[in-house]
Design a protein around this motif. Structure first.
Motif, PDB file in Angstrom:
ATOM      1  N   GLN A 106     -23.945   2.975  -5.897  1.00  0.00           N
ATOM      2  CA  GLN A 106     -24.698   3.049  -7.153  1.00  0.00           C
ATOM      3  C   GLN A 106     -24.642   4.456  -7.761  1.00  0.00           C
ATOM      4  N   MET A 107     -24.782   5.489  -6.920  1.00  0.00           N
ATOM      5  CA  MET A 107     -24.769   6.869  -7.414  1.00  0.00           C
ATOM      6  C   MET A 107     -23.396   7.225  -7.984  1.00  0.00           C
ATOM      7  N   CYS A 108     -22.344   6.911  -7.250  1.00  0.00           N
ATOM      8  CA  CYS A 108     -20.992   7.221  -7.728  1.00  0.00           C
ATOM      9  C   CYS A 108     -20.720   6.520  -9.056  1.00  0.00           C
ATOM     10  N   ARG A 109     -21.126   5.227  -9.141  1.00  0.00           N
ATOM     11  CA  ARG A 109     -20.847   4.476 -10.358  1.00  0.00           C
ATOM     12  C   ARG A 109     -21.630   5.006 -11.549  1.00  0.00           C
ATOM     13  N   SER A 110     -22.765   5.689 -11.280  1.00  0.00           N
ATOM     14  CA  SER A 110     -23.520   6.252 -12.409  1.00  0.00           C
ATOM     15  C   SER A 110     -23.102   7.704 -12.671  1.00  0.00           C
ATOM     16  N   GLY A 111     -22.033   8.159 -12.024  1.00  0.00           N
ATOM     17  CA  GLY A 111     -21.512   9.497 -12.301  1.00  0.00           C
ATOM     18  C   GLY A 111     -22.166  10.597 -11.499  1.00  0.00           C
ATOM     19  N   GLU A 112     -23.012  10.217 -10.549  1.00  0.00           N
ATOM     20  CA  GLU A 112     -23.734  11.211  -9.739  1.00  0.00           C
ATOM     21  C   GLU A 112     -23.119  11.285  -8.347  1.00  0.00           C
ATOM     22  N   CYS A 116     -24.016  10.722  -3.502  1.00  0.00           N
ATOM     23  CA  CYS A 116     -23.413   9.686  -2.639  1.00  0.00           C
ATOM     24  C   CYS A 116     -23.646  10.050  -1.178  1.00  0.00           C
TER      25      CYS A 116
END
Ligand SMILES: [Zn+2]
Length: 371
Positions: A106-112, A116
């Motif tokens: 979820q974090m990677c997909r939101s650019g954060e 991760c």
């Protein structure tokens, strides 16, 4: 020029032992990766000492399996791209953000990507027990001639940023990420605790680039502080640690209001009391972001945090998108990196370079390996 089959690589075979220059195969990039010919790689000051004491200080941060190629902040030229890479071409000049992550959570997909659970520094250390999975995918740090890198890690460099300057992007980006978390916007005031150090000077240069109108900074070395002030005498004020309370000084400089935000970029060994003092320089509703090396536990007055609505934030590193923003600030001439003094070491001198014995001009000195 065709890519050679083998290359020189500085590899660490035992923690704390000198690195050796080995001949290894040049890797092939995966489908969504590129191969970068490294032209300069930034160095963590005193890296040799840090690595020698790793298990004592940082046993919670896993190193890669040995032998390993270190080197955190590489910049170079793309020489090959994977078969699914369409927006990067051979010949492009890039900084390789060493931030690696899974890419699917979820974090990677939101650019954060720094949030991760697999967040790992390519060529240095990981932030959790799963780091080795990332090292198995990306085993090449910047202390060698060619490295593979995922396309998401690339920051495209404008022609007016040299490879040596780009090799400083890790430190610059750490300060930039902190300023973004502080919601920095033009016209604000900021305090940088440790302004003449590697992180602090970066924050000052970025503060000038981003339109901060009052940049207050503390430090120990008066000569270096004067040098920082000379960058923009009308906007930068400096205060030597030990010359009375930082908070009182900062309030005086801001008509009693306090600064909009504070970046703590103090060096190793700095006491908690220094940070507690600077924390009180923040205005009501302001933010304090820690990127420095204070290691003592901070006894924070949380009632004061509540009453004054102060945000106290921990930050590390930055996204590749933020790296690109810095590159654009430099392209436009707003971020001036010409003040950096480069100390270049060939790959063969890697052990001298990481020994930490060089003379230093604080954050003005920039140590790079040039393979
Ligand atoms: Zn992830």
């Amino acid at each position: 020029m065709p890519v050679p089959a083998t290359m020189r690589a500085a590899r660490m075979h035992a923690v704390g032992r000198p690195m050796s220059i080995d001949t290894v195969a040049v890797p092939k990039p995966g489908s969504t990766d590129v191969l970068v010919e490294i032209k300069a790689c930034g160095m963590v000051p005193n890296l040799g000492n840090v690595l020698a004491n790793w298990t004592k200080w940082f046993s919670h941060l896993p190193l890669p399996k040995l032998p390993a190629i270190f080197g955190l902040d590489p910049a170079g030229i793309v020489v090959e791209v994977g078969d699914q890479v369409i927006d990067v071409k051979a010949g492009e000049r890039v900084y390789v953000n060493p931030l690696r992550s899974c890419g699917a959570c979820q974090m990677c997909r939101s650019g954060e990507r720094t949030r991760c659970r697999y967040f790992t520094f390519n060529g240095y250390f990981g932030f959790g027990p799963d780091a080795q999975k990332i090292y198995d995918l990306y085993p090449y740090g910047g202390f060698c001639e060619f490295m593979t890198a995922p396309q998401y890690a690339l920051v495209k460099l404008p022609d007016n940023v040299t490879f040596e300057q780009a090799a400083r992007f890790g430190y610059l980006g750490t300060s930039y990420g902190a300023m973004k978390k502080a919601n920095a916007v033009a016209g604000q005031s900021m305090l940088i605790d440790g302004i003449s150090g590697t992180l602090g000077l970066g924050a000052a240069l970025l503060g000038l680039a981003m339109g901060m109108t009052r940049i207050l900074g503390t430090g120990r070395d008066r000569k270096l502080l004067d040098r920082v002030k000379a960058l923009a005498p009308g906007r930068i004020e400096v205060h030597a640690l030990g010359d009375g309370s930082t908070a009182q000084w900062a309030k005086q400089c801001t008509d009693g209001e306090g600064v909009d935000f504070m970046i703590s970029a103090l060096g190793p060994g700095s006491p908690a009391s220094t940070m507690l003092d600077s924390l009180k320089s923040v205005r009501r509703g302001g933010r304090a972001v820690n990127v420095g090396a204070v290691a003592e536990v901070l006894p924070v007055d949380v009632h004061w945090l509540m009453d004054e609505q102060i945000g106290l934030i921990g930050s590390n590193w930055f996204t590749s998108a933020q790296g690109q923003e810095m590159a654009e600030l430099a392209r436009a001439g707003l971020l001036d990196l010409s003040v950096l003094e480069h100390h270049r070491f060939p790959l063969e001198a890697v052990n001298d370079a990481i020994s930490g014995l060089q003379t230093r001009n604080g954050g003005f000195s920039n140590y790079v390996i040039v393979p």
